[in-house]
Motif scaffolding. Sequence first.
Motif, PDB file in Angstrom:
ATOM      1  N   GLY A  40      26.705 -21.901 -53.546  1.00 24.13           N
ATOM      2  CA  GLY A  40      27.617 -20.886 -53.052  1.00 24.13           C
ATOM      3  C   GLY A  40      27.443 -19.569 -53.783  1.00 24.13           C
ATOM      4  O   GLY A  40      26.884 -19.521 -54.881  1.00 24.13           O
ATOM      5  N   THR A  41      27.892 -18.502 -53.177  1.00 24.12           N
ATOM      6  CA  THR A  41      27.836 -17.164 -53.769  1.00 24.12           C
ATOM      7  C   THR A  41      29.213 -16.511 -53.613  1.00 24.12           C
ATOM      8  O   THR A  41      30.083 -17.068 -52.928  1.00 24.12           O
ATOM      9  CB  THR A  41      26.776 -16.292 -53.063  1.00 24.12           C
ATOM     10  OG1 THR A  41      27.200 -16.037 -51.710  1.00 24.12           O
ATOM     11  CG2 THR A  41      25.416 -16.984 -53.050  1.00 24.12           C
ATOM     12  N   PRO A  42      29.428 -15.336 -54.223  1.00 26.60           N
ATOM     13  CA  PRO A  42      30.718 -14.662 -54.029  1.00 26.60           C
ATOM     14  C   PRO A  42      31.025 -14.355 -52.573  1.00 26.60           C
ATOM     15  O   PRO A  42      32.189 -14.261 -52.184  1.00 26.60           O
ATOM     16  CB  PRO A  42      30.549 -13.368 -54.850  1.00 26.60           C
ATOM     17  CG  PRO A  42      29.563 -13.724 -55.915  1.00 26.60           C
ATOM     18  CD  PRO A  42      28.611 -14.668 -55.256  1.00 26.60           C
ATOM     19  N   GLU A  43      29.981 -14.203 -51.742  1.00 28.35           N
ATOM     20  CA  GLU A  43      30.184 -13.876 -50.329  1.00 28.35           C
ATOM     21  C   GLU A  43      30.258 -15.113 -49.435  1.00 28.35           C
ATOM     22  O   GLU A  43      30.917 -15.100 -48.401  1.00 28.35           O
ATOM     23  CB  GLU A  43      29.050 -12.978 -49.825  1.00 28.35           C
ATOM     24  CG  GLU A  43      29.014 -11.582 -50.420  1.00 28.35           C
ATOM     25  CD  GLU A  43      28.435 -11.576 -51.829  1.00 28.35           C
ATOM     26  OE1 GLU A  43      27.725 -12.546 -52.175  1.00 28.35           O
ATOM     27  OE2 GLU A  43      28.690 -10.621 -52.581  1.00 28.35           O
ATOM     28  N   VAL A  44      29.572 -16.185 -49.816  1.00 30.45           N
ATOM     29  CA  VAL A  44      29.478 -17.374 -48.964  1.00 30.45           C
ATOM     30  C   VAL A  44      29.757 -18.622 -49.785  1.00 30.45           C
ATOM     31  O   VAL A  44      29.118 -18.838 -50.820  1.00 30.45           O
ATOM     32  CB  VAL A  44      28.079 -17.494 -48.321  1.00 30.45           C
ATOM     33  CG1 VAL A  44      28.039 -18.678 -47.362  1.00 30.45           C
ATOM     34  CG2 VAL A  44      27.710 -16.220 -47.604  1.00 30.45           C
ATOM     35  N   THR A  45      30.690 -19.434 -49.357  1.00 31.76           N
ATOM     36  CA  THR A  45      30.963 -20.692 -50.051  1.00 31.76           C
ATOM     37  C   THR A  45      29.860 -21.695 -49.752  1.00 31.76           C
ATOM     38  O   THR A  45      29.111 -21.560 -48.778  1.00 31.76           O
ATOM     39  CB  THR A  45      32.312 -21.279 -49.618  1.00 31.76           C
ATOM     40  OG1 THR A  45      32.232 -21.641 -48.216  1.00 31.76           O
ATOM     41  CG2 THR A  45      33.437 -20.281 -49.829  1.00 31.76           C
ATOM     42  N   ALA A  46      29.758 -22.713 -50.588  1.00 28.92           N
ATOM     43  CA  ALA A  46      28.755 -23.744 -50.379  1.00 28.92           C
ATOM     44  C   ALA A  46      28.977 -24.475 -49.051  1.00 28.92           C
ATOM     45  O   ALA A  46      28.022 -24.836 -48.350  1.00 28.92           O
ATOM     46  CB  ALA A  46      28.784 -24.741 -51.535  1.00 28.92           C
ATOM     47  N   THR A  47      30.230 -24.673 -48.679  1.00 31.35           N
ATOM     48  CA  THR A  47      30.551 -25.346 -47.412  1.00 31.35           C
ATOM     49  C   THR A  47      30.090 -24.532 -46.217  1.00 31.35           C
ATOM     50  O   THR A  47      29.510 -25.061 -45.261  1.00 31.35           O
ATOM     51  CB  THR A  47      32.057 -25.609 -47.315  1.00 31.35           C
ATOM     52  OG1 THR A  47      32.476 -26.396 -48.432  1.00 31.35           O
ATOM     53  CG2 THR A  47      32.398 -26.340 -46.026  1.00 31.35           C
ATOM     54  N   ALA A  48      30.344 -23.217 -46.265  1.00 33.02           N
ATOM     55  CA  ALA A  48      29.916 -22.343 -45.167  1.00 33.02           C
ATOM     56  C   ALA A  48      28.394 -22.292 -45.077  1.00 33.02           C
ATOM     57  O   ALA A  48      27.822 -22.295 -43.983  1.00 33.02           O
ATOM     58  CB  ALA A  48      30.481 -20.941 -45.366  1.00 33.02           C
ATOM     59  N   ALA A  49      27.738 -22.246 -46.226  1.00 32.96           N
ATOM     60  CA  ALA A  49      26.270 -22.231 -46.230  1.00 32.96           C
ATOM     61  C   ALA A  49      25.718 -23.529 -45.665  1.00 32.96           C
ATOM     62  O   ALA A  49      24.751 -23.525 -44.889  1.00 32.96           O
ATOM     63  CB  ALA A  49      25.756 -22.010 -47.654  1.00 32.96           C
ATOM     64  N   LEU A  50      26.334 -24.661 -46.020  1.00 37.59           N
ATOM     65  CA  LEU A  50      25.904 -25.951 -45.501  1.00 37.59           C
ATOM     66  C   LEU A  50      26.062 -26.009 -43.990  1.00 37.59           C
ATOM     67  O   LEU A  50      25.165 -26.487 -43.276  1.00 37.59           O
ATOM     68  CB  LEU A  50      26.712 -27.071 -46.158  1.00 37.59           C
ATOM     69  CG  LEU A  50      26.463 -28.482 -45.644  1.00 37.59           C
ATOM     70  CD1 LEU A  50      25.005 -28.881 -45.857  1.00 37.59           C
ATOM     71  CD2 LEU A  50      27.398 -29.480 -46.319  1.00 37.59           C
ATOM     72  N   ALA A  51      27.186 -25.515 -43.485  1.00 34.92           N
ATOM     73  CA  ALA A  51      27.418 -25.512 -42.037  1.00 34.92           C
ATOM     74  C   ALA A  51      26.368 -24.669 -41.318  1.00 34.92           C
ATOM     75  O   ALA A  51      25.834 -25.081 -40.280  1.00 34.92           O
ATOM     76  CB  ALA A  51      28.818 -24.984 -41.739  1.00 34.92           C
ATOM     77  N   ALA A  52      26.044 -23.504 -41.869  1.00 31.11           N
ATOM     78  CA  ALA A  52      25.038 -22.635 -41.249  1.00 31.11           C
ATOM     79  C   ALA A  52      23.670 -23.298 -41.257  1.00 31.11           C
ATOM     80  O   ALA A  52      22.930 -23.253 -40.261  1.00 31.11           O
ATOM     81  CB  ALA A  52      24.981 -21.299 -41.984  1.00 31.11           C
TER      82      ALA A  52
END
Length: 264
Positions: free
Chosen positions: A229-241
Amino acid sequence: MSRAFRGELTRLIRRRVVIITGLVVLVFGIVGSAVTLSAARPAAEVGPEAVRTRSFEQLADAGAGSDIFRLIAAFAGTFLFVVFVGLITVELSRGTMRTMLLRQPRRLQLLAGKLLAVLTFAAATLAAAEIVTWIAALAQASGAGVDASAWASVDGLVAGLGDYAVALVWIAGYAVVGTTLGLVLRSVPLALGAGIAWAGPGEHLIRDGWPAAERVFPGLSLEALAAGGTPEVTATAALAAVLVYMVVGATVSSVVFQRRDIVS
């Protein structure tokens, strides 16, 4: 599919390939953990934007040993992309894919078997890399001023399995994206040039003017996933993408490989 899987796996586990892979894993674990530990700073000196730097307090957590592995692996994204693009485009350009189809005319089964074999080999390599990195980091932790007493706990083991699963999805994402680009473009220089230019400077330049790009583009999503994850994107959101791109890429690859003529 089983014959394609066995054939590809046999090619991957040749003695020379295994030895070279083992040496790379050793260098990866020892050097990578040394660099990560040497960059550690007190929490007050590590800002929220420093996604690739760990504080002494973070490194004292139970899952820090495997977190170091995942942090190091994030730097290998371009290398993985090159490997997966090359695996498919080289066989298309040299005509070996056509020969395989003469023996296994069911195209989707051939493609699935080959990809599954590559991912199986990658999964074994990934597990070895995590173990080597964990051991190397543990051996170097005290010298770097890091308290690693919690790494060998049950919580540390659970965190290690979680980090391994995330890294496996990350590698699968690069495999699908690289394979899709290779099948569509069918040229090693063209596929590598287009992929590296887009996922490297292309996506990052667009992100500078459009921060939301980090939640949309495949390369940035894969980077965010690997970094936890980053300050802009959570690990969950990145995984979904990443999962969405994997589904789209697998669909495109299947359609292209099944319908396009392979004559070379």
